[in-house]
Design a protein around this motif. Sequence first.
Motif, mmCIF file in Angstrom:
data_model
loop_
_atom_site.group_PDB
_atom_site.id
_atom_site.type_symbol
_atom_site.label_atom_id
_atom_site.label_comp_id
_atom_site.label_asym_id
_atom_site.label_seq_id
_atom_site.Cartn_x
_atom_site.Cartn_y
_atom_site.Cartn_z
ATOM 1 N N LEU A 91 -1.691 15.206 62.491
ATOM 2 C CA LEU A 91 -1.874 15.463 61.244
ATOM 3 C C LEU A 91 -0.665 16.828 61.638
ATOM 4 N N GLY A 92 -1.655 17.563 62.389
ATOM 5 C CA GLY A 92 -1.088 19.132 62.655
ATOM 6 C C GLY A 92 -1.071 19.735 60.785
ATOM 7 N N ILE A 93 -0.070 20.324 61.015
ATOM 8 C CA ILE A 93 0.036 21.953 59.716
ATOM 9 C C ILE A 93 1.160 20.899 58.772
ATOM 10 N N ILE A 94 0.804 20.642 57.635
ATOM 11 C CA ILE A 94 2.173 20.808 56.502
ATOM 12 C C ILE A 94 1.970 21.515 56.254
ATOM 13 N N LEU A 95 3.165 22.436 55.406
ATOM 14 C CA LEU A 95 3.803 23.166 54.631
ATOM 15 C C LEU A 95 4.375 22.662 54.046
ATOM 16 N N GLU A 134 -4.196 21.142 59.195
ATOM 17 C CA GLU A 134 -5.727 21.567 60.494
ATOM 18 C C GLU A 134 -5.516 23.843 60.544
ATOM 19 N N VAL A 135 -5.577 23.677 59.740
ATOM 20 C CA VAL A 135 -5.370 25.433 59.461
ATOM 21 C C VAL A 135 -6.601 26.118 59.066
ATOM 22 N N GLN A 136 -6.814 26.822 59.568
ATOM 23 C CA GLN A 136 -7.830 28.290 59.827
ATOM 24 C C GLN A 136 -8.447 28.750 57.668
ATOM 25 N N ASN A 137 -6.688 28.759 57.908
ATOM 26 C CA ASN A 137 -6.692 29.708 56.394
ATOM 27 C C ASN A 137 -5.965 28.815 55.314
ATOM 28 N N ALA A 138 -6.138 27.689 54.711
ATOM 29 C CA ALA A 138 -5.531 26.927 54.039
ATOM 30 C C ALA A 138 -5.220 27.546 52.793
ATOM 31 N N SER A 197 -2.075 20.740 66.336
ATOM 32 C CA SER A 197 -1.115 19.870 67.100
ATOM 33 C C SER A 197 0.833 20.489 66.825
ATOM 34 N N LEU A 198 1.349 20.801 67.258
ATOM 35 C CA LEU A 198 2.663 22.035 67.266
ATOM 36 C C LEU A 198 3.167 21.376 67.273
#
Length: 161
Positions: free
Chosen positions: A4-8, A128-132, A157-158
Amino acid sequence: MKRLGIILIVALFLFSNIFAQTGEGTVSGVEGIYFGKVIEPDKYVLGVGDIVRIYIILETGDPISFNVTVSPTGSINLPMVRAIKVSGLTLTEATREISKQLLKLYPRSVISTDLVYTRKFKIYVLGEVQNAGTHLVSAISTLDDVIKLAGLKSSASLRNI
């Protein structure tokens, strides 16, 4: 789910008026991202919340300087001069317009401007981040800056940003 990676969800340019800084404000003590990037005056477009310093060197050699904030209407208000619309102009274009107006009051003076503080935006970082969560970023921040701020988990995953 690892992919899923990062959702911005970045409201960087869409809702600038909502998150704009107001008032004359100081620069010290402001949180957010700024990694010391050089801003090119021909490329940086002013917006609501930017703080610009105006320098006037009078004919007598006496200097005057003051900060002005781009208001929610996209203008700056100068003493004894009408409001000047600068939102949407590059820093170079805004400098020309400000100089044109101020030279009416201070002929044979040298006028320059500098960007003192870039506007800030709230963005939301999830995945998938440490500081959501909510972060305050500068108008010149990049996606790479935000990823560094959020910190990737080892499962991120980038490729799927």
